[in-house]
Write an enzyme that holds these catalytic residues in place. Structure first.
Site, PDB file in Angstrom:
ATOM      1  N   HIS A   1      57.080 -13.471  20.343  1.00 14.86           N
ATOM      2  CA  HIS A   1      57.831 -13.990  19.235  1.00 14.86           C
ATOM      3  C   HIS A   1      57.312 -15.577  18.703  1.00 14.86           C
ATOM      4  O   HIS A   1      57.574 -15.985  17.624  1.00 14.86           O
ATOM      5  CB  HIS A   1      59.334 -14.067  19.289  1.00 14.86           C
ATOM      6  CG  HIS A   1      59.747 -12.719  19.636  1.00 14.86           C
ATOM      7  ND1 HIS A   1      60.455 -12.016  18.411  1.00 14.86           N
ATOM      8  CD2 HIS A   1      59.608 -11.519  20.525  1.00 14.86           C
ATOM      9  CE1 HIS A   1      60.868 -10.863  18.726  1.00 14.86           C
ATOM     10  NE2 HIS A   1      60.538 -10.536  20.136  1.00 14.86           N
TER      11      HIS A   1
ATOM     12  N   ASP B   1      55.571 -22.592  14.154  1.00 16.63           N
ATOM     13  CA  ASP B   1      56.890 -21.531  14.332  1.00 16.63           C
ATOM     14  C   ASP B   1      55.996 -20.079  14.271  1.00 16.63           C
ATOM     15  O   ASP B   1      55.069 -19.688  13.460  1.00 16.63           O
ATOM     16  CB  ASP B   1      57.652 -21.508  13.174  1.00 16.63           C
ATOM     17  CG  ASP B   1      59.174 -21.157  13.582  1.00 16.63           C
ATOM     18  OD1 ASP B   1      59.227 -20.242  14.338  1.00 16.63           O
ATOM     19  OD2 ASP B   1      60.002 -21.811  12.506  1.00 16.63           O
TER      20      ASP B   1
HETATM   21  P1  ADQ Z   1      63.820 -18.726  16.377  1.00 17.89           P
HETATM   22  O1  ADQ Z   1      63.099 -19.819  16.801  1.00 17.89           O
HETATM   23  O2  ADQ Z   1      65.305 -18.724  16.850  1.00 17.89           O
HETATM   24  O3  ADQ Z   1      63.255 -17.524  17.054  1.00 17.89           O
HETATM   25  P2  ADQ Z   1      64.013 -18.198  13.486  1.00 17.89           P
HETATM   26  O4  ADQ Z   1      63.043 -17.005  13.420  1.00 17.89           O
HETATM   27  O5  ADQ Z   1      64.257 -19.009  12.596  1.00 17.89           O
HETATM   28  O6  ADQ Z   1      64.065 -18.836  15.007  1.00 17.89           O
HETATM   29  O7  ADQ Z   1      65.479 -17.204  13.535  1.00 17.89           O
HETATM   30  C1  ADQ Z   1      66.700 -17.884  13.810  1.00 17.89           C
HETATM   31  C2  ADQ Z   1      67.938 -17.121  13.450  1.00 17.89           C
HETATM   32  O8  ADQ Z   1      68.967 -17.818  13.806  1.00 17.89           O
HETATM   33  C3  ADQ Z   1      67.912 -16.843  12.022  1.00 17.89           C
HETATM   34  O9  ADQ Z   1      68.656 -15.524  11.819  1.00 17.89           O
HETATM   35  C4  ADQ Z   1      68.923 -17.839  11.474  1.00 17.89           C
HETATM   36  O10 ADQ Z   1      69.550 -17.374  10.426  1.00 17.89           O
HETATM   37  C5  ADQ Z   1      69.952 -18.126  12.456  1.00 17.89           C
HETATM   38  N1  ADQ Z   1      70.219 -19.511  12.727  1.00 17.89           N
HETATM   39  C6  ADQ Z   1      69.464 -20.581  12.838  1.00 17.89           C
HETATM   40  N2  ADQ Z   1      70.020 -21.573  12.550  1.00 17.89           N
HETATM   41  C7  ADQ Z   1      71.095 -21.268  12.580  1.00 17.89           C
HETATM   42  C8  ADQ Z   1      72.497 -22.172  12.509  1.00 17.89           C
HETATM   43  N3  ADQ Z   1      72.543 -23.362  12.489  1.00 17.89           N
HETATM   44  N4  ADQ Z   1      73.611 -21.515  12.344  1.00 17.89           N
HETATM   45  C9  ADQ Z   1      73.969 -20.159  12.083  1.00 17.89           C
HETATM   46  N5  ADQ Z   1      72.451 -19.286  12.382  1.00 17.89           N
HETATM   47  C10 ADQ Z   1      71.426 -19.974  12.401  1.00 17.89           C
HETATM   48  C11 ADQ Z   1      61.848 -17.029  17.424  1.00 17.89           C
HETATM   49  C12 ADQ Z   1      60.685 -17.639  17.087  1.00 17.89           C
HETATM   50  C13 ADQ Z   1      60.575 -17.362  15.405  1.00 17.89           C
HETATM   51  C14 ADQ Z   1      60.461 -15.832  15.104  1.00 17.89           C
HETATM   52  C15 ADQ Z   1      61.896 -15.257  15.876  1.00 17.89           C
HETATM   53  C16 ADQ Z   1      61.690 -13.759  15.585  1.00 17.89           C
HETATM   54  O11 ADQ Z   1      60.747 -19.118  17.402  1.00 17.89           O
HETATM   55  O12 ADQ Z   1      59.312 -18.116  14.955  1.00 17.89           O
HETATM   56  O13 ADQ Z   1      60.756 -15.826  13.706  1.00 17.89           O
HETATM   57  O14 ADQ Z   1      61.942 -15.429  17.090  1.00 17.89           O
HETATM   58  O15 ADQ Z   1      60.669 -13.189  16.085  1.00 17.89           O
END
Ligand code: ADQ
Length: 460
Positions: A157, A365
């Site tokens: 991921h 990311d």
């Molecule tokens: P993450 O680094 O956790 O995931 P991301 O892809 O942005 O990052 O997903 C985060 C999820 O958490 C989203 O659904 C978002 O809405 C939610 N979220 C984030 N901050 C929040 C907050 N303050 N309050 C509520 N909800 C929040 C890892 C990798 C990413 C990759 C994903 C999936 O780092 O690059 O996209 O896995 O593969």
């Protein structure tokens, strides 16, 4: 296909709405095939022996959830140590933040080996095994060593850095070799595939056989990009539900005279949050017409608070945010609201829809799902603009966002100004194209394509 077995560090009950994206994506297939989900229980046992853990299984509908506790020592070395203080920073290009303490690797190997021992007796001959993320890279090698012959796929991921960054990992040969125990390795982007392939050919002497196949150590692995998507249908439903509507109305009422900019992230140094705040400051300095109008709402959920780099980040951010409000704020206008909290998922679409600009500006990311969630939440008649870092995996797909370099404060401030001033017709046209791309490549497309590739079938 045979029974699907998913292995990830944490597992969730796919029937629960708060289970998250992966559970939604895999829940259907797990359920249809009477599948098994295996991982760490999330519990740290007070009195345990390193390398040992108790297996617990329970049913969630047709899906079996099998989990293992970790003792404090294993949790510290495997999870906080090697996974989050070594692999996470290195794979996000942050060698300066990596802690190469020697005990961590032993714990990482010990836990992966223990997981393999616990999982093996649960496996059936026709199982298809899908392992997720950097916590579990050596799992297939451990399973193979115990005689496991089933097909095993791996999805990473997070990003893959260039070969020379990977080579700074003291144990890179061992780690990267263990990818050859998989039949398929899925990465988020073509850039990741290029880095991975170059590492394997240059550093590990692998032969590039073409057709996405690499050969080394007497094994052949297929490597391809499978950019992860979101569940567009589910997000639309969420957006029409009362909680999201109410959040939208509240935000519109509270900020009726303002133009809202939104950032939602886990509080992590890879997300470029201080860089975003600096660009916002630059916007207020260079374009004073935004005074009393542009308002940045940043919601950063607490994450890995007990790792030092995160405490430093929190402190830096609090300083930067306070200074902006002190220097630019007025009695009736606070330019920046920084909230160190997780908001309920059902409110996210409402927050996104109320914001004229979505700021997704990571330094690196794997994908970044917030970028896709922001676009899907918009009103197509009057959509907001996505400002997206070119260093997010999502930038390979979302070419109609305003792409920025988060290290270039002035460039980012100018892009935000462009977003704030963008005419309606251009906003609509960009939104339409972004939506088409996100809908076509949703999370179900991702799952189907990965599993087809793992079973050697044609992809969509
Ligand atoms: P993450 O680094 O956790 O995931 P991301 O892809 O942005 O990052 O997903 C985060 C999820 O958490 C989203 O659904 C978002 O809405 C939610 N979220 C984030 N901050 C929040 C907050 N303050 N309050 C509520 N909800 C929040 C890892 C990798 C990413 C990759 C994903 C999936 O780092 O690059 O996209 O896995 O593969």
């Amino acid at each position: 296909m045979g029974r699907l077995v998913v292995v990830s560090n944490r597992l969730a009950d796919p029937r629960k709405p708060a289970a998250g994206g992966l559970a939604v994506a895999l829940g259907d297939t797990l359920s249809r095939t009477g599948g098994l989900w295996f991982g760490w229980s999330g519990t740290v046992a007070a009195h345990g022996t390193p390398g040992e853990g108790e297996l617990q299984t329970r049913q969630a509908g047709r899906v079996t959830l099998a989990s293992v506790n970790l003792c404090a020592e294993d949790h510290a070395a495997y999870y906080h140590g090697y996974a989050n203080s070594v692999l996470w920073p290195v794979f996000h290009y942050r060698l300066d933040l990596a802690d190469f303490s020697s005990g961590y690797l032993d714990g990482y190997r010990r836990v992966n080996r223990m997981f393999a021992h616990k999982l093996l007796p649960l496996l059936r001959e026709d199982d298809v095994i899908w392992v997720h993320d950097y916590h579990l890279i050596p799992l297939a090698a451990e399973l193979r060593a115990l005689g496991c012959r089933q097909r095993i796929g791996f999805f990473l991921h997070i990003p893959v850095p260039p070969p020379l960054v990977l080579a700074a990992l003291p144990q890179h040969e061992w780690l990267m070799r263990s990818f050859f125990a998989y039949d398929l390795v899925g990465l988020q982007s073509e850039a990741d595939v290029a880095h991975f392939t170059r590492y394997m050919t240059v550093e590990a002497g692998a032969q590039d056989l073409g057709a996405q196949r690499l050969r080394a150590f007497n094994a052949t692995v297929r490597v391809a990009a499978f950019p992860i998507g979101i569940d567009v249908e589910e997000f639309h439903r969420l957006g029409r539900a009362p909680d999201a509507m109410q959040t939208y109305e509240e935000m519109r009422a509270e900020y009726s005279r303002r133009q809202l900019l939104l950032g939602i992230d886990r509080l992590d140094y890879s997300k470029g949050i201080p860089h975003r705040v600096r660009a916002f400051r630059q916007l207020l300095e260079r374009y004073p017409e935004n005074a009393h109008s542009a308002t940045l709402v940043m919601i950063a959920s607490p994450s890995r608070d007990d790792v030092n780099a995160y405490a430093d980040l929190r402190q830096e951010l609090e300083g930067l945010c306070g200074a902006i409000n002190g220097d630019f704020g007025d009695l009736d206008w606070m330019p920046l609201r920084y909230i160190h909290r997780t908001v309920a998922r059902k409110r996210v679409p409402g927050l996104c829809r109320a914001s004229r600009v979505g700021l997704v500006t990571p330094l690196r990311d794997g994908m970044n799902l917030v970028a896709k969630e922001y676009v899907v939440s918009q009103n197509p008649e009057d959509p907001g603009v996505l400002v997206l870092s070119r260093f997010a995996g999502a930038a390979e797909q979302l070419r109609d966002a305003l792409l920025v370099n988060p290290y270039d404060t002035q460039g980012m401030a100018e892009a935000i100004q462009t977003a704030l001033r963008m005419p309606l017709a251009e906003r609509q046209a960009r939104h339409q194209r972004l939506m088409a791309c996100i809908s076509e490549h949703d999370v179900h497309w991702w799952r189907r394509n990965f599993l087809r590739a793992l079973e050697g079938e044609e992809q969509e």
